[in-house]
Design an enzyme around this catalytic site. Structure first.
Site, short mmCIF file in Angstrom:
data_model
loop_
_atom_site.label_atom_id
_atom_site.label_comp_id
_atom_site.label_asym_id
_atom_site.label_seq_id
_atom_site.Cartn_x
_atom_site.Cartn_y
_atom_site.Cartn_z
N LYS A 1 63.55 -118.05 17.52
CA LYS A 1 64.32 -119.55 17.35
C LYS A 1 63.84 -120.35 18.78
CE LYS A 1 67.54 -121.79 18.25
NZ LYS A 1 67.33 -123.13 18.74
N GLU B 1 67.88 -113.47 30.40
CA GLU B 1 67.23 -114.37 31.67
C GLU B 1 67.90 -115.42 31.65
OE1 GLU B 1 63.05 -114.35 31.09
OE2 GLU B 1 62.88 -112.13 31.52
N GLU C 1 74.23 -125.30 38.60
CA GLU C 1 72.87 -125.45 38.42
C GLU C 1 72.81 -126.78 37.84
OE1 GLU C 1 71.03 -123.61 34.95
OE2 GLU C 1 69.54 -122.92 36.21
P1 NDP Z 1 70.47 -123.11 26.40
O1 NDP Z 1 71.36 -121.76 26.75
O2 NDP Z 1 71.19 -124.34 26.18
O3 NDP Z 1 69.62 -122.65 25.13
C1 NDP Z 1 68.63 -121.74 24.90
C2 NDP Z 1 68.66 -121.39 23.54
O4 NDP Z 1 69.66 -120.73 22.87
C3 NDP Z 1 68.27 -122.47 22.65
O5 NDP Z 1 67.08 -122.05 21.70
C4 NDP Z 1 69.36 -123.16 21.99
O6 NDP Z 1 69.40 -123.50 20.89
C5 NDP Z 1 69.93 -121.35 21.73
N1 NDP Z 1 71.50 -121.43 21.44
C6 NDP Z 1 72.41 -122.07 22.20
N2 NDP Z 1 73.65 -121.62 21.77
C7 NDP Z 1 73.52 -120.60 20.85
C8 NDP Z 1 74.37 -119.37 20.28
N3 NDP Z 1 75.46 -119.62 20.23
N4 NDP Z 1 73.56 -118.57 19.58
C9 NDP Z 1 72.31 -118.29 19.49
N5 NDP Z 1 71.45 -119.14 20.23
C10 NDP Z 1 71.94 -120.30 20.76
O7 NDP Z 1 69.40 -123.21 27.45
P2 NDP Z 1 68.33 -124.51 27.74
O8 NDP Z 1 67.52 -124.50 26.54
O9 NDP Z 1 69.23 -125.49 27.98
O10 NDP Z 1 67.43 -124.14 28.86
C11 NDP Z 1 67.84 -124.25 30.19
C12 NDP Z 1 68.47 -122.83 30.84
O11 NDP Z 1 67.64 -121.93 30.59
C13 NDP Z 1 68.87 -123.06 32.49
O12 NDP Z 1 70.05 -122.55 32.74
C14 NDP Z 1 67.79 -122.25 32.91
O13 NDP Z 1 68.39 -121.78 34.15
C15 NDP Z 1 67.75 -121.18 31.61
N6 NDP Z 1 66.51 -120.51 32.19
C16 NDP Z 1 66.28 -119.31 32.53
C17 NDP Z 1 65.18 -118.80 32.96
C18 NDP Z 1 65.20 -117.28 33.51
O14 NDP Z 1 64.15 -116.59 33.33
N7 NDP Z 1 66.18 -116.75 33.88
C19 NDP Z 1 64.03 -119.22 32.53
C20 NDP Z 1 64.09 -120.59 32.19
C21 NDP Z 1 65.26 -121.20 31.90
P3 NDP Z 1 69.37 -125.32 20.89
O15 NDP Z 1 68.73 -125.51 22.17
O16 NDP Z 1 68.35 -125.55 19.62
O17 NDP Z 1 70.84 -125.73 20.61
#
Ligand code: NDP
Length: 496
Positions: free
Chosen positions: A189, A265, A400
């Site tokens: 997803k 992560e 962040e």
């Molecule tokens: P999000 O947590 O908003 O979203 C990540 C994914 O989870 C998206 O595909 C999102 O869908 C999906 N999602 C959201 N809510 C749910 C749920 N309740 N159940 C299942 N899936 C869900 O992160 P971002 O996309 O905003 O990315 C930025 C974040 O990622 C930052 O906090 C960053 O630090 C972190 N990150 C961490 C890394 C690591 O290796 N530690 C590497 C890169 C980023 P949708 O967006 O379609 O709503």
């Protein structure tokens, strides 16, 4: 519905479809808009998967475990994975265009990092699984005959892969490649902001001979959409997630139903530490990249800088000069070095922090607003921004932001800076800049993070453990560590 044209190659008017059981399909949900962040224009429409579509995808993945994929030798699987890597390389320009249209990131980044690493992940994990070993013990038995115990690694089953928008292909294949190498099947997803490269990869999988159902993609949002339908599905055997810490908590709750394992992560608020004895030119260059690369939308990015008193003024002046040297413009222009943020919502969030810093009385060294980008007036651009003067309790220093910005604080000695760097609920990464080897080791080993760089940043060897401490995640992926999550150890005891 199968289509070569409609998977997300980035052409205007593209429809981005779900990929289920080896075929492209419209979804039972909404048709939602996908924006090009450099102009704010709609560039594609995405078919949201309904609960039934997610059910189909998980069913296809479960079925594929029983089919040719589940019976294939490791050698056969690896040949296919290498073809996937070659397939990404062969269609490099299509992947590049799709990634740029979804993220707005400059060609200079996407062509050097996102797409090459997207392909490399398949080769790296093919190499790793080919040489993976397990343990064996000779044991005594009461009758003196003895026994031998040995462990084998078996795939976990159907893996849900939930990924973010900042490095879409790279972070998705970082999970899909080891999962497939180990013999699992996946349902991906992608973020709703960046669905294109995950969809396009379906064509490469088919061309490489990946059996139907091994790789599936469902589009949509998180809560009450494809993300939640997938993570709560009872036939999903494990969930690997990269994204925000609060989303990770929701995913853990979903995974607890049915006792499914998770690999998380998550977010970071990473500290860069620069000592008086650092090679200043290198520290400025590396720190600048760590603050501003990918418009600051990197989980490993540095948003808190701690600079020793003797070089504080000079460091601030030179880093400010570096911040001002970035070039905005058409992301497809190879000379452009800074793109927009991924979405208008994210831009509002980042600008909210810029306003807050101003209201709290920060000294603004540079930036703090939006740039004029000729021809891209409606793009989601923000200025690279540096502040000083805020207390460690300010949200600018604790939260962040995920934008091209950092707050710079002064420190006097090692003990103080270790305390400052560790004063965070996050623990993903740090970068320490010093020419004193003993200090480098002492400080790097005391920061509570998963990854500590010395005199570098984002220098990655994909065989090394990658992940976060504290609220930055659970588990380590990378190299053989990925197989701790994507396989289960089964012990076999043979009485001789
Ligand atoms: P999000 O947590 O908003 O979203 C990540 C994914 O989870 C998206 O595909 C999102 O869908 C999906 N999602 C959201 N809510 C749910 C749920 N309740 N159940 C299942 N899936 C869900 O992160 P971002 O996309 O905003 O990315 C930025 C974040 O990622 C930052 O906090 C960053 O630090 C972190 N990150 C961490 C890394 C690591 O290796 N530690 C590497 C890169 C980023 P949708 O967006 O379609 O709503």
């Amino acid at each position: 519905m199968t289509s070569n044209k409609s998977t997300g190659a980035g052409a205007a008017g593209t429809e981005i479809l779900n990929f289920i059981g080896g075929e492209y399909r419209k979804g039972g949900g909404r048709l939602f808009e996908n924006y090009y962040p450099a102009t704010g224009q709609v560039h594609a429409h995405v078919h949201e998967a309904s609960r039934e579509d997610v059910d189909l995808a998980v069913g296809a993945a479960k079925q594929a475990l029983k089919g040719p994929w589940g019976r294939m030798s490791v050698a056969e699987r690896l040949t296919i994975l290498r073809k996937v890597a070659d397939g990404i390389q062969a269609r490099f320009d299509e992947f590049l265009r799709a990634e740029i249209m979804d993220t707005g990131k400059p060609r200079s980044i996407a062509s050097h990092i996102d797409i090459p690493r997207g392909g490399a992940n398949f080769n790296v994990f093919a190499d790793q699984i080919a040489s993976l070993s397990t343990e064996a013990f000779q044991s005594a038995t009461p009758d003196g005959a003895g026994a031998i115990n040995y462990a084998i690694r078996v795939p976990r089953g159907v893996i849900a892969v939930i990924c973010p928008w900042n490095l879409p292909l790279l972070l998705m294949t970082w999970k899909v490649a080891p999962a497939m190498a180990a013999g699992n099947t996946v349902v991906v997803k992608p973020s709703e902001e960046t669905p294109a490269t995950a969809a396009l990869l379906g064509e490469v999988m088919n061309a490489a001979g990946v059996p139907a159902g091994v790789y599936n993609v469902v589009h949509g949002f998180g809560a009450d959409s494809a993300g939640e339908f997938l993570t709560s599905h009872p036939d999903v055997d494990g969930i690997t997630f990269t994204g925000e810490t609060s989303t990770g908590e929701a995913i853990m709750r979903a995974a607890s139903n049915g006792v499914r394992p998770v690999s998380l992560e998550l977010g970071g608020k990473n500290a860069g530490i620069i000592f008086n004895d650092a090679d200043l030119a290198k520290a400025i260059e590396g720190t600048g990249r760590s603050c501003f690369a990918n418009t600051g939308q990197v989980c490993l990015a540095t948003e808190r800088l701690y600079v020793q008193r003797g070089i504080f003024e000079e460091f601030c002046a030179k880093l400010t000069a570096q911040a001002k040297s970035y070039r905005f413009g058409d992301p497809f222009n190879p000379e452009v070095t800074m793109g927009p943020l991924v979405s208008d919502i994210h831009r509002q969030k980042v600008l909210g922090f810029y306003e807050k810093a101003k209201a709290e009385g920060a000294t603004i060294l540079c930036g703090g607003g939006t740039p004029d980008v000729a021809g891209f007036e409606n793009g989601y651009f923000v200025e690279p921004t540096l502040w000083t003067g805020l207390p460690q309790t300010s949200e600018i220093v604790t939260n962040e932001i995920f934008g091209p910005c950092a707050h710079i604080s002064v420190f006097d000695d090692e003990e103080e800076v270790v305390g400052l760097a560790n004063n965070s609920p996050y623990g993903l990464a740090t970068a320490v800049w010093t020419e004193n080897l003993s200090r480098a080791h002492r400080v790097a080993s005391q920061i509570d993070v998963g990854i500590a760089w010395v005199n570098s940043w984002f220098l990655r060897d994909l065989r090394t453990p990658f992940g976060g401490s504290k609220k930055s995640g659970i588990g380590r992926e990378g190299g053989n560590h990925s197989f701790e999550f994507y396989t289960e150890l089964r012990n076999i005891c043979i009485k001789l």
